[in-house]
Design an enzyme around this catalytic site. Structure first.
Site, mmCIF file in Angstrom:
data_model
loop_
_atom_site.group_PDB
_atom_site.id
_atom_site.type_symbol
_atom_site.label_atom_id
_atom_site.label_comp_id
_atom_site.label_asym_id
_atom_site.label_seq_id
_atom_site.Cartn_x
_atom_site.Cartn_y
_atom_site.Cartn_z
ATOM 1 C CG MET A 76 3.514 17.493 36.455
ATOM 2 S SD MET A 76 4.086 19.182 36.726
ATOM 3 C CE MET A 76 4.189 19.248 38.511
ATOM 4 C CG HIS A 77 -1.100 18.135 38.908
ATOM 5 N ND1 HIS A 77 -0.239 18.696 39.829
ATOM 6 C CD2 HIS A 77 -1.105 18.969 37.839
ATOM 7 C CE1 HIS A 77 0.242 19.826 39.337
ATOM 8 N NE2 HIS A 77 -0.253 20.013 38.133
ATOM 9 C CG ASP A 231 3.874 17.465 32.023
ATOM 10 O OD1 ASP A 231 4.037 18.236 32.982
ATOM 11 O OD2 ASP A 231 2.760 17.226 31.532
#
EC number: 2.7.1.17
Length: 483
Positions: A76-77, A231
């Site tokens: 992520m991110h 995830d």
């Protein structure tokens, strides 16, 4: 059959499930992280596609031909900045990058990120990364036409479509998490607009089909590609954490305690994350620790162990609380509960008798104590957790599990195939997207391999070291304050 692809930090994993949910084939390809400056963590977005292609091609040809749908999960991110030609403008800035601390404070004051996005503004999230680029690389920021998360960049390469599921999009800090849609106010605070975002979708939505050239290269038809998930959310779907109160522990590069919730329950005061789940009508809370199994690999290299298995064997030879050594697992900073991108890890209490075996044991304990800090933050938010399903590469060590169960005071449930992780959930999301069905019927837990109960005697033995661990953080950060 259904293909799940997980774009991890250290590699890409491709997993194929049959209609009964059994894993029939797996393929993997490695990735590397670049750290050109202190606090920086980057990857080449093209490397994600190359590794995805390699992982899928590693699957047997007859299995690939039988695939009827694809799901994607991923780290992520990560900020992937695309220009007019949909090509990356610079290396992607990853989830464990800590350069944007100053920008976090400015964004937090500029808009109601805590109320709308439901989370503290931390360097790991996507929004402050864009604020950093806006300040330090204005010529690049001016060229940004689309911002994509890692798995969604791979989706673009697979389908030509720009979409992001809401579980992953929630980690940007630009999503109105309660409404499951982009927030114009939060985007504007970062100098962006909805036009630069992919469309927000549910994880079980069809976002497109494989492009003809990709399908041909992989020996597949032009099958549908589902929205997928971040995830952790995809990992949760893979092991049946799909109803209110279900919980899991993910022991990957990072460590995550994930609890499914029937509504949006933010608690930014303790750096607890509150995001959308990848399944409609669900949300989740998380405590996030930036270094978990990554610490195992690190100390193995440091002490000359051949790998994680040898490291675990060394720790077991030393035994629990075998020495005074305390390990602080903040190799990439920390999120829950400290929200500190600048703190770094270390060993305390070394003496002349410190050995590789005792260092190994201290690392296992240090990660377990950090996870216990995170669980305390979730409990402070009113969340009850008594058992955790365990997934990720760290799930392979039963010995480590005994330490974690005792430190957290919970039962750990190990699931057969649980180490497959987010790719398993991505494949199940693809199955729902193609065939329909209730998530609770499709996303069923794998068979239980074994359980580990919290040993009260071990917990008592670890308690003094846990107290020293908790006491250490404020002592190593005396001159800095946090939000």
């Amino acid at each position: 059959m259904f293909l799940g692809i997980d774009i991890g930090t250290s590699g890409v994993k491709a997993v194929v499930l049959d209609e009964r949910g059994a894993v029939v084939a797996q393929g993997v390809a490695a990735l590397t992280v670049q750290r050109p400056h202190p606090l920086w963590s980057e990857q080449d977005a093209d490397a994600w596609w190359q590794a995805t292609d390699a992982a899928v091609r590693a699957l047997p040809a007859d299995v690939r031909r039988a695939v009827r749908g694809v799901g994607v999960a991923g780290q992520m991110h990560g900020a992937t900045l695309l220009g007019e030609d949909d090509r990356p403008l610079r290396p992607a800035i990853l989830w464990n990058d800590g350069r944007s601390h100053a920008e976090c404070a400015e964004l937090d004051a500029a808009a109601d990120f805590r109320g709308i996005a439901g989370n503290l503004v931390m360097p790991g999230f996507t929004a402050p990364k864009l604020a950093w680029v806006r300040r330090h690389e204005p010529e690049t920021f001016a060229k940004v036409r689309t911002v994509l998360l890692p798995k969604d960049h791979v989706r673009l390469r697979m389908t030509g479509e720009k979409a992001s599921d809401v579980s992953d999009a929630a980690g940007t800090l630009w999503l109105d998490v309660a409404k499951r849609d982009w927030s114009d106010a939060l985007l504007a605070a970062t100098g962006l607009s909805r036009a630069q975002m992919p469309r927000a979708v549910e994880g079980v939505a069809v976002t497109g089909t494989l492009r003809a050239e990709v399908a041909e290269a992989w020996g597949m038809a032009g099958v549908p590609v589902a929205g997928g998930g971040g995830d952790n959310a995809a990992g949760a779907a893979g092991v049946g954490v799909v109803t209110d109160g279900d919980a899991l522990l993910s022991l990957g590069t990072s460590g995550v305690i994930f609890v499914a919730t029937k509504d949006f329950r933010p608690n930014p005061a303790r750096a607890v994350h509150a995001f959308c789940h990848c399944l409609p009508g669900l949300w989740h809370q998380m405590s996030v620790h930036l270094s978990a199994a990554a610490c195992i690999d690190w100390v193995a290299r440091l002490t000359g162990a051949a790998g994680a298995a040898e490291l675990f064997a060394r720790a077991e030879a030393a035994g629990p609380a075998s020495g005074p050594e305390i390990f602080l697992p903040y190799l990439s900073g920390e999120r829950t509960p400290h929200n500190d991108a600048e703190v770094r890890g270390g060993f305390l209490g070394l003496d002349h008798d410190t050995s590789p075996e005792r260092l190994a044991q201290a690392v296992l304990e240090g990660v377990a104590f950090a996870l216990a800090d995170g669980l305390d933050a979730l409990r402070d938010a009113g969340t009850t957790v008594n058992r955790l399903s365990v997934i990720g590469g760290g799930a392979r060590s039963r010995y480590w599990g005994q330490t974690i169960a005792a430190a957290l005071g919970v039962e750990l449930v190990y699931l057969s195939g649980g180490e497959v992780g987010p790719a398993l959930g991505a494949a199940r999301l693809a199955q729902i997207a193609v065939d329909g069905g209730a998530p609770a019927d499709v996303c069923v837990p794998p068979p239980v391999s074994h359980t580990i109960a919290a040993d009260p005697l071990l917990a008592e033995r670890l308690a003094p070291k846990r107290a020293r661990f908790v006491d250490a953080y404020p002592r190593i950060t005396p001159n800095r304050t946090r939000a």
